[in-house]
Design a protein around this motif. Structure first.
Motif, PDB file in Angstrom:
ATOM      1  N   GLN A  16       0.802  -1.320   0.046  1.00  0.00           N
ATOM      2  CA  GLN A  16      -0.123  -0.190   0.224  1.00  0.00           C
ATOM      3  C   GLN A  16       1.019   1.547  -0.415  1.00  0.00           C
ATOM      4  O   GLN A  16       0.843   2.147  -1.166  1.00  0.00           O
ATOM      5  N   GLU A  17       2.010   0.992   0.901  1.00  0.00           N
ATOM      6  CA  GLU A  17       2.440   2.812   0.885  1.00  0.00           C
ATOM      7  C   GLU A  17       3.313   2.947  -0.208  1.00  0.00           C
ATOM      8  O   GLU A  17       3.337   3.904  -0.825  1.00  0.00           O
ATOM      9  N   ALA A  18       4.792   1.372  -0.944  1.00  0.00           N
ATOM     10  CA  ALA A  18       4.781   1.889  -2.096  1.00  0.00           C
ATOM     11  C   ALA A  18       3.579   2.250  -3.715  1.00  0.00           C
ATOM     12  O   ALA A  18       4.222   3.217  -4.182  1.00  0.00           O
ATOM     13  N   LEU A  19       2.645   1.964  -3.595  1.00  0.00           N
ATOM     14  CA  LEU A  19       1.749   2.250  -4.505  1.00  0.00           C
ATOM     15  C   LEU A  19       0.416   3.509  -4.064  1.00  0.00           C
ATOM     16  O   LEU A  19       1.155   4.453  -5.406  1.00  0.00           O
ATOM     17  N   VAL A  20       1.168   4.086  -2.738  1.00  0.00           N
ATOM     18  CA  VAL A  20       0.761   5.150  -3.031  1.00  0.00           C
ATOM     19  C   VAL A  20       2.027   6.149  -2.820  1.00  0.00           C
ATOM     20  O   VAL A  20       1.878   7.099  -4.002  1.00  0.00           O
ATOM     21  N   GLN A  21       3.211   5.675  -2.258  1.00  0.00           N
ATOM     22  CA  GLN A  21       4.347   6.964  -3.276  1.00  0.00           C
ATOM     23  C   GLN A  21       4.726   6.724  -4.411  1.00  0.00           C
ATOM     24  O   GLN A  21       5.354   7.163  -4.756  1.00  0.00           O
ATOM     25  N   ALA A  22       4.107   5.427  -5.096  1.00  0.00           N
ATOM     26  CA  ALA A  22       4.128   5.889  -7.281  1.00  0.00           C
ATOM     27  C   ALA A  22       3.091   6.823  -7.208  1.00  0.00           C
ATOM     28  O   ALA A  22       3.576   7.657  -7.577  1.00  0.00           O
ATOM     29  N   TRP A  23       1.666   6.981  -7.094  1.00  0.00           N
ATOM     30  CA  TRP A  23       0.935   7.875  -7.330  1.00  0.00           C
ATOM     31  C   TRP A  23       1.906   9.246  -6.496  1.00  0.00           C
ATOM     32  O   TRP A  23       2.038  10.380  -7.902  1.00  0.00           O
ATOM     33  N   ARG A  24       1.858   9.756  -5.477  1.00  0.00           N
ATOM     34  CA  ARG A  24       2.543  11.044  -5.984  1.00  0.00           C
ATOM     35  C   ARG A  24       4.705  11.186  -5.990  1.00  0.00           C
ATOM     36  O   ARG A  24       4.568  12.617  -6.313  1.00  0.00           O
ATOM     37  N   GLY A  25       4.668  10.243  -6.522  1.00  0.00           N
ATOM     38  CA  GLY A  25       6.159  10.562  -7.442  1.00  0.00           C
ATOM     39  C   GLY A  25       6.374  10.038  -8.783  1.00  0.00           C
ATOM     40  O   GLY A  25       6.995   9.756  -9.595  1.00  0.00           O
ATOM     41  N   LEU A  26       5.047  10.117  -9.409  1.00  0.00           N
ATOM     42  CA  LEU A  26       4.244  10.061 -10.988  1.00  0.00           C
ATOM     43  C   LEU A  26       5.574  10.838 -11.834  1.00  0.00           C
ATOM     44  O   LEU A  26       5.981  10.731 -12.396  1.00  0.00           O
ATOM     45  N   SER A  41      12.711   2.998 -17.984  1.00  0.00           N
ATOM     46  CA  SER A  41      12.686   1.918 -18.008  1.00  0.00           C
ATOM     47  C   SER A  41      11.180   1.261 -17.881  1.00  0.00           C
ATOM     48  O   SER A  41      10.856   2.286 -17.998  1.00  0.00           O
ATOM     49  N   ALA A  42      10.613   0.677 -17.593  1.00  0.00           N
ATOM     50  CA  ALA A  42       9.257  -0.250 -17.759  1.00  0.00           C
ATOM     51  C   ALA A  42       8.939   0.696 -16.479  1.00  0.00           C
ATOM     52  O   ALA A  42       9.671   0.655 -15.668  1.00  0.00           O
ATOM     53  N   PHE A  43       7.336   0.900 -16.657  1.00  0.00           N
ATOM     54  CA  PHE A  43       6.407   1.236 -15.122  1.00  0.00           C
ATOM     55  C   PHE A  43       7.190  -0.298 -13.958  1.00  0.00           C
ATOM     56  O   PHE A  43       6.889  -0.399 -13.032  1.00  0.00           O
ATOM     57  N   SER A  44       6.815  -1.045 -14.795  1.00  0.00           N
ATOM     58  CA  SER A  44       7.045  -2.119 -13.483  1.00  0.00           C
ATOM     59  C   SER A  44       8.407  -2.214 -13.244  1.00  0.00           C
ATOM     60  O   SER A  44       8.189  -2.217 -11.340  1.00  0.00           O
ATOM     61  N   THR A  45       9.297  -1.659 -13.829  1.00  0.00           N
ATOM     62  CA  THR A  45      10.312  -2.328 -13.278  1.00  0.00           C
ATOM     63  C   THR A  45      10.612  -1.600 -12.484  1.00  0.00           C
ATOM     64  O   THR A  45      11.244  -1.155 -11.341  1.00  0.00           O
ATOM     65  N   TRP A  46      10.456   0.693 -12.217  1.00  0.00           N
ATOM     66  CA  TRP A  46       9.560   1.616 -11.492  1.00  0.00           C
ATOM     67  C   TRP A  46       9.194   1.133 -10.037  1.00  0.00           C
ATOM     68  O   TRP A  46       9.846   1.308  -8.977  1.00  0.00           O
ATOM     69  N   LEU A  47       8.194   0.223 -10.236  1.00  0.00           N
ATOM     70  CA  LEU A  47       7.386  -0.328  -8.830  1.00  0.00           C
ATOM     71  C   LEU A  47       8.053  -1.294  -8.743  1.00  0.00           C
ATOM     72  O   LEU A  47       8.545  -0.600  -7.421  1.00  0.00           O
ATOM     73  N   TYR A  48       8.795  -2.027  -9.181  1.00  0.00           N
ATOM     74  CA  TYR A  48       9.125  -2.843  -8.408  1.00  0.00           C
ATOM     75  C   TYR A  48      10.656  -1.852  -7.097  1.00  0.00           C
ATOM     76  O   TYR A  48      11.047  -2.354  -6.023  1.00  0.00           O
ATOM     77  N   ARG A  49      11.291  -1.508  -8.502  1.00  0.00           N
ATOM     78  CA  ARG A  49      12.552  -0.302  -7.190  1.00  0.00           C
ATOM     79  C   ARG A  49      11.762   0.519  -6.089  1.00  0.00           C
ATOM     80  O   ARG A  49      12.292  -0.032  -5.454  1.00  0.00           O
ATOM     81  N   ILE A  50      10.380   1.171  -5.797  1.00  0.00           N
ATOM     82  CA  ILE A  50       9.610   1.742  -5.388  1.00  0.00           C
ATOM     83  C   ILE A  50       9.651   0.348  -4.052  1.00  0.00           C
ATOM     84  O   ILE A  50       9.343   0.409  -2.264  1.00  0.00           O
ATOM     85  N   VAL A  70      -5.198   2.133  -1.864  1.00  0.00           N
ATOM     86  CA  VAL A  70      -4.278   3.319  -2.320  1.00  0.00           C
ATOM     87  C   VAL A  70      -5.657   3.951  -2.629  1.00  0.00           C
ATOM     88  O   VAL A  70      -5.401   5.001  -2.700  1.00  0.00           O
ATOM     89  N   MET A  71      -6.965   3.757  -3.617  1.00  0.00           N
ATOM     90  CA  MET A  71      -7.159   4.175  -3.766  1.00  0.00           C
ATOM     91  C   MET A  71      -7.972   5.564  -2.624  1.00  0.00           C
ATOM     92  O   MET A  71      -8.080   6.551  -3.381  1.00  0.00           O
ATOM     93  N   ALA A  72      -8.495   5.408  -2.218  1.00  0.00           N
ATOM     94  CA  ALA A  72      -8.267   5.906  -0.888  1.00  0.00           C
ATOM     95  C   ALA A  72      -7.533   7.375  -0.600  1.00  0.00           C
ATOM     96  O   ALA A  72      -7.964   8.097  -0.239  1.00  0.00           O
ATOM     97  N   ARG A  73      -6.443   6.848  -0.847  1.00  0.00           N
ATOM     98  CA  ARG A  73      -5.422   7.918  -0.792  1.00  0.00           C
ATOM     99  C   ARG A  73      -4.615   8.303  -1.503  1.00  0.00           C
ATOM    100  O   ARG A  73      -3.811   9.068  -1.339  1.00  0.00           O
ATOM    101  N   VAL A  74      -5.358   8.443  -2.745  1.00  0.00           N
ATOM    102  CA  VAL A  74      -4.806   9.062  -4.403  1.00  0.00           C
ATOM    103  C   VAL A  74      -5.394  10.064  -4.019  1.00  0.00           C
ATOM    104  O   VAL A  74      -7.278  10.114  -4.091  1.00  0.00           O
ATOM    105  N   ASP A  75      -5.109  11.372  -4.455  1.00  0.00           N
ATOM    106  CA  ASP A  75      -6.390  12.532  -4.471  1.00  0.00           C
ATOM    107  C   ASP A  75      -6.110  13.226  -5.758  1.00  0.00           C
ATOM    108  O   ASP A  75      -5.897  13.030  -6.649  1.00  0.00           O
ATOM    109  N   GLY A  76      -7.724  12.650  -5.919  1.00  0.00           N
ATOM    110  CA  GLY A  76      -8.131  13.361  -8.042  1.00  0.00           C
ATOM    111  C   GLY A  76      -8.227  14.886  -7.617  1.00  0.00           C
ATOM    112  O   GLY A  76      -7.415  16.081  -6.402  1.00  0.00           O
TER     113      GLY A  76
END
Lengths: 178, 182
Positions: A52-62, A69-78, B73-79
């Protein structure tokens, strides 16, 4: 329908600010992210947190993601970085989910294999984290050495060395599980 | 815990590490004649083979992702945070958020034939009005200017009908072709 859409398009749309496009990306990649966390940490609860933390970090760091690199590789890195900094479960409970029972197979063999795989997953948790990460990305996720090098931020020879030492460590530890 | 001594040798003098490399990299044996008749080498090769086959079996194990992961995850993603205010009504104003407007536009575009996937963003542009930006993944085939015009027209019409917001501009970009069905 969604399978026809490239990661590249979805990443661009998400970078522009569309959460829906990001949701599709998460749906697509969450299994890999969770699986890496599970094998790195050995506990389903910890893996869920890390994923969960990794995926939220991915959104914030998009905005920092470039298509080097591929997006998947970037996610693996995070997710790998998160897990390298996290503690391994002291009593791994869900290192291994249930082995699927094949109707035709010998139940004794199924149990034996389940135990061996369980021991293997636990043995992996005893490896140094850097070795474990390289081994997981190679053997469980099927990344190339180059992709692993990108994900871990080290050179290809370093990746090969880690994987080699991980295999050797597992082999030597294996005798003691029996 | 030191599990590993990379220089460990079997009683016959062969390095364990060399046997692993031989197996994992499908490389030729350093000394095939010795290996073929050496019990230590053969026993170790058997163990290595079993280990690597277990590793493959572990890779094939299905892992169940907790169902709530995506939700959490989506609950923490701000649109987008903005909103369009409709013309003041006598008993309180009505607002429609940019997120809702984008969602409506996306769904309208998505229902058009030849649109495989749509992404939409909405920006409030004034009282009761919005500017939309729509990106499309389309099937190979139709005339793209015609498709873009049709998408624009449907969005303007239905956003107005469904939300009361007037669309002043729809920027349509066709960014990708859908991969063929496999």
């Amino acid at each position: 329908m969604v399978v026809q859409v490239s990661d590249r398009f979805l990443v661009a749309a998400a970078q522009a600010g569309d959460p829906h496009a990001f949701e599709v990306l998460v749906g697509r990649h969450q299994v890999a992210v969770y699986r890496v966390a599970l094998r790195m940490l050995g506990s389903g609860v910890d893996a869920e947190d890390a994923a969960q933390e990794a995926l939220v970090q991915a959104w914030r760091g998009l905005s920092t993601f470039r298509e080097e690199s591929a997006f998947s590789t970037w996610l693996y890195r995070i997710v790998t970085n998160r897990c390298l900094n996290a503690r391994v479960a002291r009593h791994p409970t869900e290192a291994l989910p249930d082995v699927l029972i094949d109707r035709d197979s010998d139940p004794a063999e199924v149990v034996a294999q389940s135990e061996r795989l369980h021991a293997l997953a636990r043995g992996m948790l005893l490896l140094p984290a850097e070795q474990r990460a390289a081994l997981i990305l190679r053997e469980l996720e099927g990344l190339s050495y180059e992709q692993i090098a990108q994900a871990l931020g080290v050179t290809v020879p370093a990746v090969k060395g880690r994987i080699h030492r991980a295999r050797l460590g597992l082999l030597k530890a294996r005798a003691t599980w029996r | 815990m030191a599990l590993t001594d990379p220089t460990e040798r079997l009683p016959c003098g062969t390095e364990l590490a060399a046997l692993i490399t031989q197996f994992a990299e499908v490389a030729p044996a350093a000394n095939p004649a010795h290996q073929a008749r050496c019990q230590y080498c053969q026993a170790s090769l058997g163990r290595i083979q079993e280990l690597l086959s277990d590793v493959r079996a572990l890779a094939d194990e299905p892992v169940r992702v907790p169902r709530r992961l995506l939700e959490e995850v989506m609950a923490r993603v701000d649109g987008p945070a903005g909103a369009v205010t409709l013309r003041d009504a006598p008993r309180g104003r009505t607002q429609v958020s940019e997120a809702v407007l984008a969602g409506v536009a996306r769904q309208i575009a998505q229902t058009m034939p030849a649109v495989a996937f749509a992404s939409a963003l909405a920006h409030a542009s004034g009282q009761g009005t919005v500017v939309l930006r729509v990106r499309l993944v389309v099937d190979y085939g139709p005339s793209l200017p015609g498709l873009a015009a049709a998408v624009r027209e449907q969005i303007v019409k239905h956003v107005r009908r469904l939300t009361g917001v007037r669309v002043t501009e729809v920027e349509v970009s066709i960014d990708d072709l859908a991969a063929p069905d496999t």
